[in-house]
Scaffold this motif. Structure first.
Motif, PDB file in Angstrom:
ATOM      1  N   GLY A   1      11.082  11.118  -6.113  1.00  0.00           N
ATOM      2  CA  GLY A   1      11.990  10.167  -6.740  1.00  0.00           C
ATOM      3  C   GLY A   1      13.082   9.641  -5.828  1.00  0.00           C
ATOM      4  O   GLY A   1      13.995   8.945  -6.278  1.00  0.00           O
ATOM      5  N   ASN A   2      13.016   9.941  -4.534  1.00  0.00           N
ATOM      6  CA  ASN A   2      14.027   9.467  -3.595  1.00  0.00           C
ATOM      7  C   ASN A   2      13.805   7.996  -3.269  1.00  0.00           C
ATOM      8  O   ASN A   2      12.672   7.560  -3.084  1.00  0.00           O
ATOM      9  CB  ASN A   2      13.986  10.295  -2.304  1.00  0.00           C
ATOM     10  N   THR A   3      14.915   7.265  -3.168  1.00  0.00           N
ATOM     11  CA  THR A   3      14.867   5.843  -2.844  1.00  0.00           C
ATOM     12  C   THR A   3      15.182   5.646  -1.360  1.00  0.00           C
ATOM     13  O   THR A   3      15.543   6.601  -0.658  1.00  0.00           O
ATOM     14  CB  THR A   3      15.920   5.077  -3.668  1.00  0.00           C
ATOM     15  N   ILE A   4      15.123   4.395  -0.929  1.00  0.00           N
ATOM     16  CA  ILE A   4      15.502   4.097   0.451  1.00  0.00           C
ATOM     17  C   ILE A   4      16.988   4.406   0.669  1.00  0.00           C
ATOM     18  O   ILE A   4      17.390   4.755   1.770  1.00  0.00           O
ATOM     19  CB  ILE A   4      15.171   2.646   0.848  1.00  0.00           C
ATOM     20  N   LEU A   5      17.797   4.303  -0.394  1.00  0.00           N
ATOM     21  CA  LEU A   5      19.217   4.613  -0.271  1.00  0.00           C
ATOM     22  C   LEU A   5      19.438   6.115  -0.057  1.00  0.00           C
ATOM     23  O   LEU A   5      20.329   6.511   0.692  1.00  0.00           O
ATOM     24  CB  LEU A   5      19.999   4.129  -1.493  1.00  0.00           C
TER      25      LEU A   5
ATOM     26  N   THR B   1       0.847  -1.197   0.000  1.00  0.00           N
ATOM     27  CA  THR B   1       0.000   0.000   0.000  1.00  0.00           C
ATOM     28  C   THR B   1       0.884   1.251   0.000  1.00  0.00           C
ATOM     29  O   THR B   1       2.078   1.181   0.323  1.00  0.00           O
ATOM     30  CB  THR B   1      -0.911   0.032   1.239  1.00  0.00           C
ATOM     31  N   ASP B   2       0.296   2.370  -0.374  1.00  0.00           N
ATOM     32  CA  ASP B   2       1.027   3.635  -0.320  1.00  0.00           C
ATOM     33  C   ASP B   2       1.484   3.921   1.107  1.00  0.00           C
ATOM     34  O   ASP B   2       2.578   4.450   1.318  1.00  0.00           O
ATOM     35  CB  ASP B   2       0.161   4.783  -0.841  1.00  0.00           C
ATOM     36  N   GLU B   3       0.664   3.564   2.060  1.00  0.00           N
ATOM     37  CA  GLU B   3       1.021   3.778   3.460  1.00  0.00           C
ATOM     38  C   GLU B   3       2.250   2.949   3.846  1.00  0.00           C
ATOM     39  O   GLU B   3       3.162   3.449   4.517  1.00  0.00           O
ATOM     40  CB  GLU B   3      -0.160   3.419   4.368  1.00  0.00           C
ATOM     41  N   GLU B   4       2.316   1.687   3.399  1.00  0.00           N
ATOM     42  CA  GLU B   4       3.471   0.834   3.695  1.00  0.00           C
ATOM     43  C   GLU B   4       4.731   1.371   3.011  1.00  0.00           C
ATOM     44  O   GLU B   4       5.820   1.357   3.599  1.00  0.00           O
ATOM     45  CB  GLU B   4       3.206  -0.602   3.246  1.00  0.00           C
ATOM     46  N   LYS B   5       4.581   1.848   1.789  1.00  0.00           N
ATOM     47  CA  LYS B   5       5.713   2.437   1.062  1.00  0.00           C
ATOM     48  C   LYS B   5       6.228   3.654   1.824  1.00  0.00           C
ATOM     49  O   LYS B   5       7.438   3.792   2.040  1.00  0.00           O
ATOM     50  CB  LYS B   5       5.289   2.830  -0.356  1.00  0.00           C
ATOM     51  N   ASP B   6       5.321   4.536   2.246  1.00  0.00           N
ATOM     52  CA  ASP B   6       5.709   5.727   3.001  1.00  0.00           C
ATOM     53  C   ASP B   6       6.378   5.357   4.322  1.00  0.00           C
ATOM     54  O   ASP B   6       7.355   5.985   4.733  1.00  0.00           O
ATOM     55  CB  ASP B   6       4.501   6.627   3.257  1.00  0.00           C
ATOM     56  N   GLU B   7       5.850   4.331   4.990  1.00  0.00           N
ATOM     57  CA  GLU B   7       6.438   3.886   6.254  1.00  0.00           C
ATOM     58  C   GLU B   7       7.849   3.347   6.042  1.00  0.00           C
ATOM     59  O   GLU B   7       8.749   3.595   6.854  1.00  0.00           O
ATOM     60  CB  GLU B   7       5.551   2.823   6.921  1.00  0.00           C
ATOM     61  N   LEU B   8       8.064   2.615   4.939  1.00  0.00           N
ATOM     62  CA  LEU B   8       9.398   2.099   4.632  1.00  0.00           C
ATOM     63  C   LEU B   8      10.378   3.257   4.422  1.00  0.00           C
ATOM     64  O   LEU B   8      11.477   3.266   4.980  1.00  0.00           O
ATOM     65  CB  LEU B   8       9.363   1.219   3.377  1.00  0.00           C
ATOM     66  N   LEU B   9       9.980   4.235   3.632  1.00  0.00           N
ATOM     67  CA  LEU B   9      10.853   5.377   3.367  1.00  0.00           C
ATOM     68  C   LEU B   9      11.161   6.148   4.651  1.00  0.00           C
ATOM     69  O   LEU B   9      12.307   6.554   4.884  1.00  0.00           O
ATOM     70  CB  LEU B   9      10.234   6.283   2.303  1.00  0.00           C
ATOM     71  N   LEU B  10      10.157   6.311   5.506  1.00  0.00           N
ATOM     72  CA  LEU B  10      10.385   6.981   6.792  1.00  0.00           C
ATOM     73  C   LEU B  10      11.302   6.155   7.698  1.00  0.00           C
ATOM     74  O   LEU B  10      12.164   6.711   8.385  1.00  0.00           O
ATOM     75  CB  LEU B  10       9.065   7.270   7.507  1.00  0.00           C
ATOM     76  N   SER B  11      11.130   4.851   7.692  1.00  0.00           N
ATOM     77  CA  SER B  11      11.997   3.975   8.488  1.00  0.00           C
ATOM     78  C   SER B  11      13.445   4.114   8.044  1.00  0.00           C
ATOM     79  O   SER B  11      14.364   4.130   8.870  1.00  0.00           O
ATOM     80  CB  SER B  11      11.554   2.512   8.372  1.00  0.00           C
ATOM     81  N   CYS B  12      13.658   4.237   6.737  1.00  0.00           N
ATOM     82  CA  CYS B  12      15.012   4.421   6.218  1.00  0.00           C
ATOM     83  C   CYS B  12      15.539   5.814   6.565  1.00  0.00           C
ATOM     84  O   CYS B  12      16.720   5.975   6.873  1.00  0.00           O
ATOM     85  CB  CYS B  12      15.043   4.183   4.713  1.00  0.00           C
ATOM     86  N   ARG B  13      14.672   6.788   6.525  1.00  0.00           N
ATOM     87  CA  ARG B  13      15.068   8.157   6.868  1.00  0.00           C
ATOM     88  C   ARG B  13      15.514   8.253   8.321  1.00  0.00           C
ATOM     89  O   ARG B  13      16.482   8.926   8.656  1.00  0.00           O
ATOM     90  CB  ARG B  13      13.908   9.109   6.615  1.00  0.00           C
TER      91      ARG B  13
ATOM     92  N   GLY C   1      22.922   9.303   7.270  1.00  0.00           N
ATOM     93  CA  GLY C   1      24.069   8.642   7.892  1.00  0.00           C
ATOM     94  C   GLY C   1      23.792   7.330   8.586  1.00  0.00           C
ATOM     95  O   GLY C   1      24.524   6.945   9.495  1.00  0.00           O
ATOM     96  N   HIS C   2      22.772   6.608   8.166  1.00  0.00           N
ATOM     97  CA  HIS C   2      22.411   5.341   8.823  1.00  0.00           C
ATOM     98  C   HIS C   2      23.186   4.174   8.207  1.00  0.00           C
ATOM     99  O   HIS C   2      22.672   3.410   7.388  1.00  0.00           O
ATOM    100  CB  HIS C   2      20.903   5.108   8.743  1.00  0.00           C
ATOM    101  N   ILE C   3      24.425   4.014   8.644  1.00  0.00           N
ATOM    102  CA  ILE C   3      25.336   3.026   8.055  1.00  0.00           C
ATOM    103  C   ILE C   3      24.856   1.586   8.292  1.00  0.00           C
ATOM    104  O   ILE C   3      24.956   0.752   7.400  1.00  0.00           O
ATOM    105  CB  ILE C   3      26.791   3.243   8.548  1.00  0.00           C
ATOM    106  N   GLU C   4      24.327   1.266   9.471  1.00  0.00           N
ATOM    107  CA  GLU C   4      23.882  -0.106   9.740  1.00  0.00           C
ATOM    108  C   GLU C   4      22.709  -0.490   8.841  1.00  0.00           C
ATOM    109  O   GLU C   4      22.651  -1.606   8.312  1.00  0.00           O
ATOM    110  CB  GLU C   4      23.514  -0.276  11.214  1.00  0.00           C
ATOM    111  N   LEU C   5      21.811   0.438   8.648  1.00  0.00           N
ATOM    112  CA  LEU C   5      20.674   0.204   7.760  1.00  0.00           C
ATOM    113  C   LEU C   5      21.172   0.027   6.328  1.00  0.00           C
ATOM    114  O   LEU C   5      20.733  -0.874   5.613  1.00  0.00           O
ATOM    115  CB  LEU C   5      19.683   1.365   7.852  1.00  0.00           C
ATOM    116  N   LEU C   6      22.108   0.865   5.937  1.00  0.00           N
ATOM    117  CA  LEU C   6      22.672   0.783   4.596  1.00  0.00           C
ATOM    118  C   LEU C   6      23.354  -0.572   4.373  1.00  0.00           C
ATOM    119  O   LEU C   6      23.190  -1.201   3.328  1.00  0.00           O
ATOM    120  CB  LEU C   6      23.673   1.929   4.402  1.00  0.00           C
ATOM    121  N   GLU C   7      24.106  -1.021   5.367  1.00  0.00           N
ATOM    122  CA  GLU C   7      24.777  -2.323   5.262  1.00  0.00           C
ATOM    123  C   GLU C   7      23.769  -3.452   5.116  1.00  0.00           C
ATOM    124  O   GLU C   7      24.039  -4.452   4.449  1.00  0.00           O
ATOM    125  CB  GLU C   7      25.677  -2.554   6.476  1.00  0.00           C
ATOM    126  N   TYR C   8      22.607  -3.306   5.725  1.00  0.00           N
ATOM    127  CA  TYR C   8      21.565  -4.337   5.614  1.00  0.00           C
ATOM    128  C   TYR C   8      20.917  -4.326   4.228  1.00  0.00           C
ATOM    129  O   TYR C   8      20.730  -5.378   3.617  1.00  0.00           O
ATOM    130  CB  TYR C   8      20.499  -4.138   6.710  1.00  0.00           C
TER     131      TYR C   8
END
Length: 193
Positions: free
Chosen positions: A43-47, A5-17, A54-61
């Motif tokens: 157009g921003n990705t989770i990366l 869902t759009d809500e899940e997509k937004d939550e994922l992006l916020l979790s990465c942020r 600066g979330h290096i642990e998340l990036l490594e995952y």
């Protein structure tokens, strides 16, 4: 990416942020790693989100889980995740992005955003010289252009000096003049009076 869902997509992006690794791991368990290739309205990705903050642990995952092409993905402003990491001075993040084994590598340093700036230029604009220095140390110097310059500077017997021009990744030209060997002073002699 059906079933997201759009809500899940937004939550994922916020979790990465915000660097919430547990939420991202739960998202992957529920939707699979292919669902990580989402973008926000700009157009921003989770990366972009993880790198810019600066979330290096998340990036490594997430890096081993996303398609390698996501590393060079540009947002609406044509900025990559590396641009964002450079603007915000995150050295471990830029190192991880550039050195990721399956990614584009140092070619990421040459990507220009809509303002015409590479990640290196963004680091310099931010006054972040530690990151700029690291990028210069690892970047591709255009060997092809340097060889062309050397070939163009073939010395004629009557030539006095050789003029060499080298272009860096940002398109800036460095010029130098090299004295012709026949015009060089013998060892021990100087031009000082």
């Amino acid at each position: 990416m059906s079933g997201i869902t759009d809500e899940e997509k937004d939550e994922l992006l916020l979790s990465c942020r915000y660097g919430d690794l547990n939420d991202v791991q739960e998202f992957v368990k529920k939707h699979g790693q292919s669902a990580l290739a989402v973008r926000d309205e700009n157009g921003n990705t989770i990366l972009h989100m993880a790198s810019g903050n600066g979330h290096i642990e998340l990036l490594e995952y997430v890096l081993p889980l996303v398609p390698p092409s996501l590393l060079s993905a540009q947002n609406e402003s044509k900025s990559t995740a590396l641009h964002w990491a450079c603007i915000n001075s995150h050295l471990p993040v830029i190192q991880k992005l550039v050195q990721f084994p399956n990614g584009p590598g140092v070619d990421l340093i040459d990507i220009k955003n809509a303002a015409g700036r590479s990640p290196l230029a963004e680091a310099e604009m931010a006054g972040w010289y530690e990151g700029a220095k690291w990028l210069v140390q690892v970047m591709n110097l255009d060997d092809g252009a340097a060889k062309e310059d050397e070939e163009e500077a073939v010395v004629e017997p009557s030539a006095q000096d050789i003029e060499v021009e080298i272009q860096d990744a940002d398109g800036q030209i460095a010029r130098m003049s090299i004295a012709h060997p026949d015009q060089a002073l013998p060892p021990g002699e100087s031009t000082a009076s």
